[in-house]
Design a protein around this motif. Structure first.
Motif, PDB file in Angstrom:
ATOM      1  N   LEU A 192     -53.184  59.478  38.127  1.00  0.00           N
ATOM      2  CA  LEU A 192     -52.479  59.190  36.879  1.00  0.00           C
ATOM      3  C   LEU A 192     -52.141  60.482  36.138  1.00  0.00           C
ATOM      4  O   LEU A 192     -51.062  60.601  35.538  1.00  0.00           O
ATOM      5  N   LEU A 193     -53.073  61.456  36.161  1.00  0.00           N
ATOM      6  CA  LEU A 193     -52.810  62.741  35.515  1.00  0.00           C
ATOM      7  C   LEU A 193     -51.626  63.434  36.172  1.00  0.00           C
ATOM      8  O   LEU A 193     -50.738  63.957  35.488  1.00  0.00           O
ATOM      9  N   ALA A 194     -51.620  63.450  37.508  1.00  0.00           N
ATOM     10  CA  ALA A 194     -50.503  64.074  38.219  1.00  0.00           C
ATOM     11  C   ALA A 194     -49.186  63.372  37.884  1.00  0.00           C
ATOM     12  O   ALA A 194     -48.156  64.025  37.656  1.00  0.00           O
ATOM     13  N   ILE A 195     -49.236  62.043  37.852  1.00  0.00           N
ATOM     14  CA  ILE A 195     -48.022  61.290  37.507  1.00  0.00           C
ATOM     15  C   ILE A 195     -47.599  61.591  36.075  1.00  0.00           C
ATOM     16  O   ILE A 195     -46.406  61.797  35.786  1.00  0.00           O
ATOM     17  N   LEU A 196     -48.591  61.638  35.151  1.00  0.00           N
ATOM     18  CA  LEU A 196     -48.278  61.899  33.747  1.00  0.00           C
ATOM     19  C   LEU A 196     -47.677  63.281  33.561  1.00  0.00           C
ATOM     20  O   LEU A 196     -46.620  63.447  32.922  1.00  0.00           O
ATOM     21  N   VAL A 197     -48.338  64.302  34.130  1.00  0.00           N
ATOM     22  CA  VAL A 197     -47.839  65.667  33.969  1.00  0.00           C
ATOM     23  C   VAL A 197     -46.491  65.821  34.656  1.00  0.00           C
ATOM     24  O   VAL A 197     -45.563  66.445  34.111  1.00  0.00           O
ATOM     25  N   SER A 198     -46.373  65.244  35.865  1.00  0.00           N
ATOM     26  CA  SER A 198     -45.098  65.318  36.570  1.00  0.00           C
ATOM     27  C   SER A 198     -44.007  64.617  35.778  1.00  0.00           C
ATOM     28  O   SER A 198     -42.885  65.117  35.652  1.00  0.00           O
ATOM     29  N   GLY A 199     -44.328  63.451  35.248  1.00  0.00           N
ATOM     30  CA  GLY A 199     -43.338  62.735  34.450  1.00  0.00           C
ATOM     31  C   GLY A 199     -42.971  63.487  33.199  1.00  0.00           C
ATOM     32  O   GLY A 199     -41.784  63.599  32.838  1.00  0.00           O
ATOM     33  N   LEU A 200     -43.978  64.041  32.512  1.00  0.00           N
ATOM     34  CA  LEU A 200     -43.700  64.818  31.307  1.00  0.00           C
ATOM     35  C   LEU A 200     -42.882  66.053  31.643  1.00  0.00           C
ATOM     36  O   LEU A 200     -41.914  66.394  30.930  1.00  0.00           O
ATOM     37  N   GLY A 201     -43.262  66.737  32.749  1.00  0.00           N
ATOM     38  CA  GLY A 201     -42.484  67.906  33.157  1.00  0.00           C
ATOM     39  C   GLY A 201     -41.053  67.531  33.483  1.00  0.00           C
ATOM     40  O   GLY A 201     -40.107  68.249  33.118  1.00  0.00           O
ATOM     41  N   GLY A 202     -40.904  66.398  34.176  1.00  0.00           N
ATOM     42  CA  GLY A 202     -39.551  65.955  34.488  1.00  0.00           C
ATOM     43  C   GLY A 202     -38.744  65.662  33.241  1.00  0.00           C
ATOM     44  O   GLY A 202     -37.562  66.027  33.144  1.00  0.00           O
ATOM     45  N   VAL A 203     -39.392  64.987  32.278  1.00  0.00           N
ATOM     46  CA  VAL A 203     -38.683  64.679  31.024  1.00  0.00           C
ATOM     47  C   VAL A 203     -38.307  65.957  30.284  1.00  0.00           C
ATOM     48  O   VAL A 203     -37.167  66.139  29.830  1.00  0.00           O
ATOM     49  N   TRP A 244     -38.011  68.970  31.491  1.00  0.00           N
ATOM     50  CA  TRP A 244     -37.084  69.807  32.243  1.00  0.00           C
ATOM     51  C   TRP A 244     -35.676  69.220  32.266  1.00  0.00           C
ATOM     52  O   TRP A 244     -34.693  69.958  32.294  1.00  0.00           O
ATOM     53  N   THR A 245     -35.602  67.887  32.294  1.00  0.00           N
ATOM     54  CA  THR A 245     -34.279  67.263  32.381  1.00  0.00           C
ATOM     55  C   THR A 245     -33.688  66.911  31.023  1.00  0.00           C
ATOM     56  O   THR A 245     -32.472  66.703  30.924  1.00  0.00           O
ATOM     57  N   VAL A 246     -34.525  66.802  29.990  1.00  0.00           N
ATOM     58  CA  VAL A 246     -34.025  66.401  28.672  1.00  0.00           C
ATOM     59  C   VAL A 246     -34.103  67.555  27.676  1.00  0.00           C
ATOM     60  O   VAL A 246     -33.116  67.907  27.019  1.00  0.00           O
TER      61      VAL A 246
END
Length: 821
Positions: free
Chosen positions: A14-25, A27-29
């Protein structure tokens, strides 16, 4: 995998998903927002540059204003006075005004004055109007005639663009038509180098139209006819610089040049650093949250569950259902712990109590009994008080189940348990031992010095539970009388341990059953020795059957009138390792296992049929062979009868060569009775025969009923089975001819057989006086040692060939035991 490991793994995912998702947001937004800011910054710089160029052009327009409205300029257009040129348009004046280009035109575009200097005012160049001596009327600079404020912009020349301003030439009072056009210009390169509009920018580069071959792509796009006004490159690329370019157009809107410069990125790198820092902070915060979650998970979930798991493991290992786990929590773990405690209590109840009667079961009985014995051993001041174990076994439980059904028999067991519990003393324990058996712990009996009255009173108290019939309220049916066989064993004289006392009480129950049921017996060590001997005998007999160490012997049955053998009784002979030869028929009454008796019946059937087959194959002449089944109870469809038919079929035996004897006790009451119609008198009702027991029907065997030694015959059996013979037991014959009761019973049986047209055979004839009395009474078929001993097949065949006829005379009272030929 443990819950903690699963939780850690899940939290990591979940941490990896959270950090990856936050990084994606981010980086892309968020990153594009910083890029837009960086792009806007570069655009602002280029717009400021363009504004600076425009301001420079405007300064030329402001400077030219004073000349265009000067009366001398107005007059110069008409006169072309050289003095005006020398004073105002010479090179010194151009240097002061930083004007590289000066042009005076008439309203029709004819050149009055034209001069173009190079960048450092050291040389003159051909002006834009040099080729035609003026400008056409549609030239953009001529538009100043119709625009009082003039025109401004860039003018393309072969040497590059000029920043020019043109104003109509008017008199000082600004009345009257324009007399011409005054144009001042400045090299764009000079304006950008000597007077940079934005000193903080990196060096500018000017690209003249058309784009040269070495021009970069962004310049080509800017100098294209339909190119953009602004071009910014390098945003979002792995570089620290931004390349910005603006498009410069002439007075007609055609591209004349492109200005490019580079700017150091500031916003985009800072934004990316902020994003990376945010990701690091988010990751560290998430790790902290996960760590706190893991610790909380351990304290709130894992640790309580481990306590519960440890409790369950200990419970399963020790079986101690009295230890409780207490978790004072109101969450789901607490609910689980309370649910398990409830389940544990239920399991404890099921483990210690009989679900049908609600009485303690054998497990709890053992625990309470061991405790009672321990207290008696430790109680030195108890005055020698004793503990007793009683076992009550309901009589005829199978008959009860058949008659009342399973539900009825269960209600009867419940009713018996209630009565026994009501009769129990304060220190007594009533438990159910399985099926129709109850265990009673007599926890407080008087010392042995008081005599046997106390234990007899306890036994009679237990027996009194069956003194009165059970009412319909107990059984939901008609009143029912039940009986039980009771066995008792006492501590310490009958055993020191509970296991020993229960075993000895079992022996006493067995003795009560042998004595006719419905009584109580106390343990006697003689019974124990007999029980051990019977168990040893049964075990050895099982081994003998498995090892095939049994053999057949035969005893002739004699027609005492004609003096020849009419049948051979097949007997099993056992070469016992410590008792020499044993005729199995002598020990069968001691065997209590129906399974062992069935195996013996099977062996007898197979052995007899094999012997018949062998003698027939050898051409030997012999009378029929009779086999006697064990006295175990038989029912319709009993599988123990099937081996007889199987043995006959397997050996190809003629059923006429085989006779089967069944003890009256084995089938009495076991087969359903068919009632004659009530409209007929009893003497007129036809005798209805029951079919042969399952497995023997249609074989043509001779069926013989062996009458019990007491001489009691069931009329129903005589009427309803297709019998061929009645056998009188050896116990009745042994008392002949002296016992009057035996003589009466035997005469009655002979008369009954004669009346029913049955043969009558007497067994156990050992003396001549017995043989003579039986013959005189009408029983001519006899078997016993007086006539012949049991012999093996070789001896019996010789005996059959040498048996002399006896005639019709009485043999006399002498003993005629024959040992063979």
């Amino acid at each position: 995998m443990s819950i903690r490991l699963k939780t850690a793994l899940l939290s990591g995912i979940l941490l990896a998903i959270l950090v990856s998702g936050l990084g994606g947001v981010l980086w892309t937004v968020v990153r594009p927002g910083f890029q837009d800011i960086e792009r806007a910054r570069a655009a602002d710089h280029m717009t400021a540059l363009l504004a600076a160029i425009s301001a420079d052009i405007d300064s030329i327009g402001t400077f030219i204003l004073s000349y265009s409205s000067w009366d001398e300029t107005y007059a110069f257009v008409r006169t072309g006075d050289p003095t005006y040129v020398a004073n105002n348009l010479a090179v010194e004046g151009a240097k002061n005004a930083q004007s590289h280009f000066a042009l005076v035109l008439t309203p029709k575009g004819r050149t009055v004055f034209s001069r173009l200097w190079n960048d450092d005012f050291t040389a003159t160049l051909p002006p834009p109007d040099a080729a035609g001596g003026g400008l056409p009327a549609n030239h953009p600079l001529m538009a100043a005639l119709s625009h009082p404020e003039g025109v401004r912009g860039l003018l393309q020349t072969p040497r590059g663009p000029l920043a020019v301003a043109a104003r109509p030439i008017l008199p000082s009072n600004e009345h009257g038509p324009p007399r011409g056009v005054l144009v001042f210009g400045r090299w764009l390169t000079h304006a950008l180098s000597d007077h940079p509009p934005l000193p903080h920018l990196s060096p500018l580069r000017l690209w003249l139209a058309p784009a040269p071959g070495d021009a970069p792509e962004n310049v080509r796009r800017l100098l294209a006819a339909d190119g953009p006004d602004l071009e910014i490159d390098g945003i979002g690329e792995p570089t620290s610089l931004v390349t910005a370019g603006i498009r410069l157009v002439d007075l007609e809107g055609a591209p004349v040049a492109a200005l490019t410069t580079t700017l150091a990125k500031t916003v985009e790198p800072q934004g990316e650093s902020i994003i990376r820092l945010a990701l690091v902070i988010a990751a560290l915060g998430s790790l902290g949250v996960v760590a706190v979650g893991l610790v909380s998970n351990h304290l709130m979930i894992v640790a309580p569950l481990r306590r519960l798991e440890s409790h369950i493991t200990t419970l399963s290992r020790t079986g101690d259902l009295d230890t409780r786990l207490v978790l004072d929590r109101k969450d789901e773990i607490g609910l689980l712990a309370r649910a398990f405690a409830t389940m544990q209590g239920r399991i404890r109840h099921l483990a210690h109590y009989d679900p049908l009667t609600g009485l303690p079961n054998r497990t709890l009985f053992t625990m309470l009994g061991e405790g009672a014995l321990a207290r008696r051993r430790a109680d030195r001041n108890g005055g020698g008080r004793r503990v007793g174990v009683a076992i009550l076994d309901l009589d005829r439980l199978n008959t009860l189940t058949i008659g009342l059904g399973q539900g009825g028999s269960e209600r009867a067991l419940v009713a018996v348990g209630r009565r026994l519990a009501a009769l129990a003393g304060p220190a007594d324990v009533v438990a159910r031992g399985g099926d129709g058996r109850f265990l009673v712990l007599l926890g407080d009996l008087a010392p042995a010095q008081a005599g046997s009255i106390v234990e007899r009173e306890a036994a009679e108290r237990l027996a009194s539970a069956f003194a009165k019939p059970f009412t319909p309220d107990d059984l939901v049916g008609a009143p029912l009388s039940l009986t039980a066989s009771i066995g008792l064993a006492l501590f310490p004289q009958d055993g020191e341990t509970l296991e020993t006392l229960v075993t000895h009480a079992e022996v006493a129950v067995h003795q009560a059953k042998l004595l006719g049921r419905n009584n109580f017996q106390f343990f006697d060590d003689t019974l124990n020795r007999q029980a051990r001997e019977i168990l040893a005998l049964e075990s050895a007999l099982y081994e003998a059957l498995a090892d095939n160490t049994l053999s057949l012997c035969f005893q002739p049955r004699i027609d005492a009138v004609r003096g020849h053998a009419i049948e051979l009784k097949a007997l099993a002979r056992w070469d016992h390792p410590s008792r020499d030869l044993i005729v199995l028929e002598d020990v069968l009454p001691l065997i209590k296992q129906d399974g062992l008796l069935a195996e013996i019946d099977r062996w007898m059937s197979n052995a007899a049929c094999r012997q018949i087959r062998q003698w027939r194959d050898q051409g030997v002449s012999f009378p029929p062979i009779a086999i006697a089944l064990s006295a175990r109870p038989l029912t319709a469809g009993d599988p123990g009868l099937a081996p007889i038919a199987e043995a006959i079929a397997a050996n190809g035996v003629d059923p006429g060569d085989l006779a089967v004897e069944i003890a009256q006790s084995a089938i009495k009451g076991q087969f359903p009775e068919t009632k004659a119609p009530e409209t007929q008198a009893p003497e007129d009702r036809p005798a209805e025969e029951l079919p042969w027991p399952d497995g023997l029907a249609g074989l043509g065997l001779g069926l013989v009923i062996d009458v019990a030694d007491a001489g009691v015959v069931s009329p129903a059996l005589l009427r309803r089975f297709p019998l061929t013979r009645l056998t009188i037991g050896a116990a009745l014959v042994a008392k002949l001819p002296d016992c009057r009761e035996s003589r009466a019973l035997v005469r009655a049986l002979i008369a009954l057989a004669d009346e029913l047209d049955l043969e009558c055979l007497a067994e156990g004839v050992e003396r001549g006086d017995q043989a003579d009395w039986l013959l005189a009474a009408g029983c001519r078929l006899q078997q016993g040692l007086f006539h012949a001993r049991p012999q093996d097949q070789t001896v019996i065949l010789r005996w059959l060939g040498q048996t002399p006829p006896r005639g019709l005379s009485s043999p006399g009272p002498r003993d005629r035991k024959q040992d063979g030929v």
